[in-house]
Scaffold this active site. Structure first.
Site, PDB file in Angstrom:
ATOM      1  CB  CYS A  79       2.491  -0.278  15.001  1.00 61.13           C
ATOM      2  SG  CYS A  79       1.768   0.901  16.121  1.00 61.13           S
TER       3      CYS A  79
ATOM      4  CG  LEU B 135       6.252   5.534   5.429  1.00 65.23           C
ATOM      5  CD1 LEU B 135       6.728   6.981   5.541  1.00 65.23           C
ATOM      6  CD2 LEU B 135       7.450   4.583   5.354  1.00 65.23           C
TER       7      LEU B 135
ATOM      8  N   GLY C 143       1.255 -16.217  18.559  1.00 61.60           N
ATOM      9  CA  GLY C 143       2.523 -15.502  18.605  1.00 61.60           C
ATOM     10  C   GLY C 143       2.954 -15.051  17.218  1.00 61.60           C
ATOM     11  NE  ARG C 144       3.327  -9.531  14.901  1.00 55.89           N
ATOM     12  CZ  ARG C 144       2.769  -9.324  13.713  1.00 55.89           C
ATOM     13  NH1 ARG C 144       1.557  -9.783  13.450  1.00 55.89           N
ATOM     14  NH2 ARG C 144       3.410  -8.639  12.777  1.00 55.89           N
TER      15      ARG C 144
ATOM     16  CB  THR D 213      -0.877   0.031   1.253  1.00 51.20           C
ATOM     17  OG1 THR D 213      -0.016  -0.125   2.391  1.00 51.20           O
ATOM     18  CG2 THR D 213      -1.900  -1.093   1.261  1.00 51.20           C
TER      19      THR D 213
ATOM     20  CG  HIS E 192     -11.414  12.752  45.719  1.00 46.62           C
ATOM     21  ND1 HIS E 192     -11.566  11.394  45.900  1.00 46.62           N
ATOM     22  CD2 HIS E 192     -12.620  13.324  45.980  1.00 46.62           C
ATOM     23  CE1 HIS E 192     -12.811  11.154  46.289  1.00 46.62           C
ATOM     24  NE2 HIS E 192     -13.476  12.303  46.331  1.00 46.62           N
TER      25      HIS E 192
ATOM     26  CE  LYS F 260      -5.188  -2.060  20.880  1.00 43.77           C
ATOM     27  NZ  LYS F 260      -4.072  -2.977  20.608  1.00 43.77           N
TER      28      LYS F 260
HETATM   29  P1  FAD Z   1       6.812  -3.545  12.200  1.00 44.18           P
HETATM   30  O1  FAD Z   1       5.806  -2.617  12.743  1.00 44.18           O
HETATM   31  O2  FAD Z   1       6.397  -4.918  11.850  1.00 44.18           O
HETATM   32  O3  FAD Z   1       7.427  -2.816  10.936  1.00 44.18           O
HETATM   33  C1  FAD Z   1       8.333  -3.455  10.096  1.00 44.18           C
HETATM   34  C2  FAD Z   1       8.152  -2.890   8.710  1.00 44.18           C
HETATM   35  O4  FAD Z   1       9.219  -3.353   7.924  1.00 44.18           O
HETATM   36  C3  FAD Z   1       6.870  -3.346   8.029  1.00 44.18           C
HETATM   37  O5  FAD Z   1       6.161  -2.225   7.566  1.00 44.18           O
HETATM   38  C4  FAD Z   1       7.349  -4.235   6.885  1.00 44.18           C
HETATM   39  O6  FAD Z   1       6.523  -4.106   5.734  1.00 44.18           O
HETATM   40  C5  FAD Z   1       8.732  -3.653   6.627  1.00 44.18           C
HETATM   41  N1  FAD Z   1       9.681  -4.593   6.037  1.00 44.18           N
HETATM   42  C6  FAD Z   1       9.942  -5.862   6.416  1.00 44.18           C
HETATM   43  N2  FAD Z   1      10.919  -6.394   5.658  1.00 44.18           N
HETATM   44  C7  FAD Z   1      11.267  -5.438   4.781  1.00 44.18           C
HETATM   45  C8  FAD Z   1      12.223  -5.386   3.719  1.00 44.18           C
HETATM   46  N3  FAD Z   1      13.032  -6.400   3.457  1.00 44.18           N
HETATM   47  N4  FAD Z   1      12.300  -4.235   3.019  1.00 44.18           N
HETATM   48  C9  FAD Z   1      11.502  -3.186   3.287  1.00 44.18           C
HETATM   49  N5  FAD Z   1      10.612  -3.174   4.272  1.00 44.18           N
HETATM   50  C10 FAD Z   1      10.498  -4.290   5.005  1.00 44.18           C
HETATM   51  N6  FAD Z   1       2.094  -3.259  20.214  1.00 44.18           N
HETATM   52  C11 FAD Z   1       1.850  -2.350  21.167  1.00 44.18           C
HETATM   53  O7  FAD Z   1       2.798  -1.818  21.753  1.00 44.18           O
HETATM   54  N7  FAD Z   1       0.584  -1.970  21.495  1.00 44.18           N
HETATM   55  C12 FAD Z   1      -0.481  -2.514  20.884  1.00 44.18           C
HETATM   56  O8  FAD Z   1      -1.624  -2.146  21.190  1.00 44.18           O
HETATM   57  C13 FAD Z   1      -0.273  -3.481  19.881  1.00 44.18           C
HETATM   58  N8  FAD Z   1      -1.311  -4.023  19.229  1.00 44.18           N
HETATM   59  C14 FAD Z   1      -1.081  -4.936  18.243  1.00 44.18           C
HETATM   60  C15 FAD Z   1      -2.172  -5.506  17.612  1.00 44.18           C
HETATM   61  C16 FAD Z   1      -1.988  -6.438  16.613  1.00 44.18           C
HETATM   62  C17 FAD Z   1      -3.185  -7.035  15.924  1.00 44.18           C
HETATM   63  C18 FAD Z   1      -0.667  -6.790  16.221  1.00 44.18           C
HETATM   64  C19 FAD Z   1      -0.441  -7.759  15.114  1.00 44.18           C
HETATM   65  C20 FAD Z   1       0.423  -6.232  16.852  1.00 44.18           C
HETATM   66  C21 FAD Z   1       0.230  -5.306  17.881  1.00 44.18           C
HETATM   67  N9  FAD Z   1       1.292  -4.733  18.567  1.00 44.18           N
HETATM   68  C22 FAD Z   1       1.061  -3.826  19.566  1.00 44.18           C
HETATM   69  C23 FAD Z   1       2.682  -5.073  18.246  1.00 44.18           C
HETATM   70  C24 FAD Z   1       3.310  -3.981  17.373  1.00 44.18           C
HETATM   71  O9  FAD Z   1       2.546  -3.821  16.206  1.00 44.18           O
HETATM   72  C25 FAD Z   1       4.741  -4.341  17.030  1.00 44.18           C
HETATM   73  O10 FAD Z   1       5.449  -4.634  18.206  1.00 44.18           O
HETATM   74  C26 FAD Z   1       5.437  -3.201  16.319  1.00 44.18           C
HETATM   75  O11 FAD Z   1       4.757  -2.871  15.139  1.00 44.18           O
HETATM   76  C27 FAD Z   1       6.889  -3.559  16.011  1.00 44.18           C
HETATM   77  O12 FAD Z   1       7.494  -2.519  15.323  1.00 44.18           O
HETATM   78  P2  FAD Z   1       8.680  -2.785  14.293  1.00 44.18           P
HETATM   79  O13 FAD Z   1       9.018  -1.459  13.710  1.00 44.18           O
HETATM   80  O14 FAD Z   1       9.741  -3.566  14.928  1.00 44.18           O
HETATM   81  O15 FAD Z   1       8.066  -3.725  13.182  1.00 44.18           O
HETATM   82  P1  NAI Z   2       1.090 -14.104  22.614  1.00 45.08           P
HETATM   83  O1  NAI Z   2       2.457 -14.591  22.775  1.00 45.08           O
HETATM   84  O2  NAI Z   2       0.615 -12.943  23.393  1.00 45.08           O
HETATM   85  O3  NAI Z   2       0.055 -15.278  22.940  1.00 45.08           O
HETATM   86  C1  NAI Z   2       0.081 -16.492  22.280  1.00 45.08           C
HETATM   87  C2  NAI Z   2      -0.723 -17.498  23.087  1.00 45.08           C
HETATM   88  O4  NAI Z   2      -0.916 -18.636  22.294  1.00 45.08           O
HETATM   89  C3  NAI Z   2      -0.042 -17.945  24.365  1.00 45.08           C
HETATM   90  O5  NAI Z   2      -0.968 -17.916  25.419  1.00 45.08           O
HETATM   91  C4  NAI Z   2       0.428 -19.356  24.039  1.00 45.08           C
HETATM   92  O6  NAI Z   2       0.481 -20.191  25.174  1.00 45.08           O
HETATM   93  C5  NAI Z   2      -0.661 -19.794  23.084  1.00 45.08           C
HETATM   94  N1  NAI Z   2      -0.270 -20.838  22.157  1.00 45.08           N
HETATM   95  C6  NAI Z   2       0.911 -21.002  21.518  1.00 45.08           C
HETATM   96  N2  NAI Z   2       0.856 -22.065  20.704  1.00 45.08           N
HETATM   97  C7  NAI Z   2      -0.396 -22.582  20.805  1.00 45.08           C
HETATM   98  C8  NAI Z   2      -1.068 -23.660  20.196  1.00 45.08           C
HETATM   99  N3  NAI Z   2      -0.469 -24.425  19.304  1.00 45.08           N
HETATM  100  N4  NAI Z   2      -2.355 -23.900  20.542  1.00 45.08           N
HETATM  101  C9  NAI Z   2      -2.991 -23.121  21.458  1.00 45.08           C
HETATM  102  N5  NAI Z   2      -2.390 -22.071  22.064  1.00 45.08           N
HETATM  103  C10 NAI Z   2      -1.114 -21.805  21.733  1.00 45.08           C
HETATM  104  O7  NAI Z   2       0.930 -13.872  21.038  1.00 45.08           O
HETATM  105  P2  NAI Z   2      -0.169 -13.106  20.198  1.00 45.08           P
HETATM  106  O8  NAI Z   2      -1.421 -12.946  20.982  1.00 45.08           O
HETATM  107  O9  NAI Z   2      -0.215 -13.786  18.884  1.00 45.08           O
HETATM  108  O10 NAI Z   2       0.481 -11.680  20.013  1.00 45.08           O
HETATM  109  C11 NAI Z   2       1.750 -11.533  19.354  1.00 45.08           C
HETATM  110  C12 NAI Z   2       2.464 -10.323  19.838  1.00 45.08           C
HETATM  111  O11 NAI Z   2       1.784  -9.140  19.475  1.00 45.08           O
HETATM  112  C13 NAI Z   2       2.603 -10.330  21.339  1.00 45.08           C
HETATM  113  O12 NAI Z   2       3.941 -10.566  21.635  1.00 45.08           O
HETATM  114  C14 NAI Z   2       2.191  -8.988  21.780  1.00 45.08           C
HETATM  115  O13 NAI Z   2       3.216  -8.356  22.493  1.00 45.08           O
HETATM  116  C15 NAI Z   2       1.891  -8.198  20.516  1.00 45.08           C
HETATM  117  N6  NAI Z   2       0.614  -7.525  20.715  1.00 45.08           N
HETATM  118  C16 NAI Z   2       0.524  -6.562  21.674  1.00 45.08           C
HETATM  119  C17 NAI Z   2      -0.667  -5.962  21.948  1.00 45.08           C
HETATM  120  C18 NAI Z   2      -0.730  -4.956  23.023  1.00 45.08           C
HETATM  121  O14 NAI Z   2       0.306  -4.494  23.451  1.00 45.08           O
HETATM  122  N7  NAI Z   2      -1.907  -4.572  23.478  1.00 45.08           N
HETATM  123  C19 NAI Z   2      -1.882  -6.295  21.223  1.00 45.08           C
HETATM  124  C20 NAI Z   2      -1.688  -7.347  20.262  1.00 45.08           C
HETATM  125  C21 NAI Z   2      -0.466  -7.904  20.018  1.00 45.08           C
END
Ligand code: FAD
Ligand code: NAI
Length: 470
Positions: free
Chosen positions: A45, A41, A276-277, A38, A449, A54
């Site tokens: 996140c 930037l 997890g990721r 797309t 308060h 959110k």
């Molecule tokens: P990313 O945000 O993943 O950015 C990496 C960028 O690099 C991407 O845009 C990708 O396209 C680009 N890229 C990758 N490889 C290449 C390449 N070879 N060349 C060019 N570009 C490339 N964290 C929070 O703190 N609070 C939250 O509420 C929260 N909610 C989340 C909800 C969901 C559904 C998900 C999936 C994650 C959430 N996270 C949250 C986690 C958060 O999104 C990540 O921790 C954060 O985005 C990590 O930042 P980053 O810059 O390391 O990587």
């Molecule tokens: P997570 O690590 O938070 O949770 C994964 C869960 O899946 C764990 O409870 C684990 O025990 C379970 N699990 C693993 N393998 C499984 C299996 N085979 N079957 C059933 N359960 C299994 O990972 P999640 O929720 O995918 O989030 C990924 C990352 O994104 C997190 O590390 C988090 O920090 C980030 N994130 C942060 C948010 C925030 O800060 N509010 C919101 C959303 C994501």
């Protein structure tokens, strides 16, 4: 002519864009390479993570309140209904606005954007493979790898983002599923499960372990699950998924006890895999450069974010540590300052974690379990929101605040909370810990308060046994 920069960042997420901005502020010439189709930037996140989730949490929470708690406040609504199309649109608008904001910040800070796949063919060079098939190579005195992470799938099961979905699909379902099965009782599963539960779906969370949110203070996690159950979420703990069959827009999920036992099946309209990721470092050229990754694929760095290769750094989700946007941002500031010759560093002990459910969960520092395991003597102060005047007035009394302090020095070691808006309240605890403060510092600070922050103060008083209001 080859373009040349002091710093080239690969990845435009919170790690990458903040590193680019800070490096530019420090007088360095900076480019950022981003591969997202797309051409937006903001990384995971802003595009498919924190921000869209959110936006949906906020909207679905508003609907849920209108449905369940407005009448008790004397607010009657007739004809309340969900307009999913509009709900998704306002989410997309939030993404559009905020990703556009990064474009503005890049222009303001004179950062050059390249759209295409970034890789490192050799030290000091970044190749950008563009959509039109061409490749442009740019020179870089310093390279920061900030390529982030991607959702993990279950072995042998692929995301189709319609029935078998990752968080990305769960942020864009065009219809409210009748039954959503969530695999993984972690942050994504519980946040996005909450969204669809509030909008009317039956939600079943299948979690491998015998608890949700592993790593979170057990007291908080227990209360969290109790509240989610009260909201109608079903849990199958200690259960593993052994197969998913998707046919005709429906999924059949086979599960069995994690420890082994009889299998059974669940039928669902969608199954969200949130287990997890994993770090995303595909085709960046790490192998050719000899950059080491650990067993799970995270790039290994020293405390100055240096990979083993001179001039190449890595930050954010692609290195070890919590996968959080604000953790990536901290590392971004630190690495830019280190490259500019300043003493950048990150205090990993004060990185808060927030789960944006209703109520929210917020934590910073060590959990009680971690302190026990480390053999650190500690004192606990706890205060329920049920005794907090603001929470009572607003009829939002679920949850508590727990302060853990060193038994000898009173230094705050961890603060764990569950309750409405605690995601904002946790910043105070983080600040106290950053200053090496004591629980008495919180207990003797005047708090307005009636606010929920008084619950933190009362919990801090509890460390020395003088909680006054419960
Ligand atoms: P990313 O945000 O993943 O950015 C990496 C960028 O690099 C991407 O845009 C990708 O396209 C680009 N890229 C990758 N490889 C290449 C390449 N070879 N060349 C060019 N570009 C490339 N964290 C929070 O703190 N609070 C939250 O509420 C929260 N909610 C989340 C909800 C969901 C559904 C998900 C999936 C994650 C959430 N996270 C949250 C986690 C958060 O999104 C990540 O921790 C954060 O985005 C990590 O930042 P980053 O810059 O390391 O990587
Ligand atoms: P997570 O690590 O938070 O949770 C994964 C869960 O899946 C764990 O409870 C684990 O025990 C379970 N699990 C693993 N393998 C499984 C299996 N085979 N079957 C059933 N359960 C299994 O990972 P999640 O929720 O995918 O989030 C990924 C990352 O994104 C997190 O590390 C988090 O920090 C980030 N994130 C942060 C948010 C925030 O800060 N509010 C919101 C959303 C994501």
């Amino acid at each position: 002519m080859t373009s040349s920069f002091d710093v080239v960042v690969i990845g435009g997420g919170p790690g990458g864009y903040n590193a680019a901005i800070r490096a530019s502020q420090l007088g360095l010439s900076v480019a950022c390479v981003e591969k997202r189709d797309t051409m937006k930037l903001g990384g995971t996140c802003l595009n498919v993570g924190c921000i869209p989730s959110k936006a949906l949490l906020h909207a679905s929470e508003a609907y849920h309140h209108a449905q369940t708690s407005f009448a008790a406040l004397g607010v009657k609504i007739k004809g309340l209904e969900v307009d999913l199309k509009q709900m998704l649109k306002q989410k997309d608008d939030a993404v559009e606005g905020l990703t556009g904001g990064i474009d503005y910040l890049f222009k303001k800070n004179k950062i050059t954007s390249y759209f295409g796949w970034g890789s490192i063919p050799e030290k000091g060079k970044v190749a950008v493979a563009k959509d039109d098939g061409s490749t442009e190579t740019i020179s870089a005195k310093n390279i920061i790898i900030a390529t982030g992470s991607e959702p993990m799938a279950l072995p042998g099961i692929e995301f189709d983002e319609k029935v078998i979905i990752s968080s990305t699909g769960a942020l864009d379902l065009k219809k409210i599923p009748e039954h959503l099965v969530v695999v993984g009782g972690g942050v994504i599963g519980l946040e996005l499960g909450s969204v669809w539960r509030r909008l009317g779906a039956k939600v079943t969370v299948v979690e491998f372990l015998d608890r949700i949110t592993p790593g979170m203070d057990a007291d908080v996690a227990k209360q969290f699950m109790r509240i989610l159950k009260k909201q109608g979420m079903d849990f199958m703990l200690g259960t593993k998924v052994t197969g998913i069959d998707s046919k005709g827009g429906k999924a059949t999920i086979t599960v069995e006890p994690s420890a082994g036992g009889d299998a059974k099946t669940l039928q669902a309209d969608a199954v969200l895999i949130a287990i997890g990721r994993r770090p995303f470092t595909d085709k960046v050229g790490l192998d050719g450069l000899g950059i080491k990754v650990d067993k799970r694929g995270f790039i290994e760095v020293d405390k100055h974010f240096r990979t083993g290769v001179e001039g190449i750094y890595a930050i954010g989700d692609c290195i070890p540590g919590p996968m959080l946007a604000h953790k990536a941002e901290e590392e971004a500031v630190a690495v830019a300052e280190i490259i500019a010759g300043k003493p950048g560093h990150v205090n990993y002990n004060t990185i808060p974690g927030v789960v944006y459910t209703d109520p929210e969960v917020a934590t910073v520092g060590q959990t009680e379990e971690q302190l026990k395991e480390a053999g650190i003597a500690y004192k606990v102060g706890k205060f329920p929101f049920g005794a907090n005047s603001r929470a009572k007035t607003n009829h939002q009394t679920d949850g508590f605040v727990k302060v853990l302090a060193d038994a000898k020095t009173d230094r705050v070691l961890g603060v764990h909370m569950i309750g409405v808006a605690v995601g904002e309240l946790i910043a105070e605890a983080g600040l106290v810990m950053e200053f090496g403060g004591a629980s008495e510092d919180i207990a003797r600070t005047c708090h307005a308060h009636p606010t929920r922050s008084e619950a933190l103060r009362q919990a801090a008083m509890g460390v020395e046994g003088w909680t006054m209001q419960a």
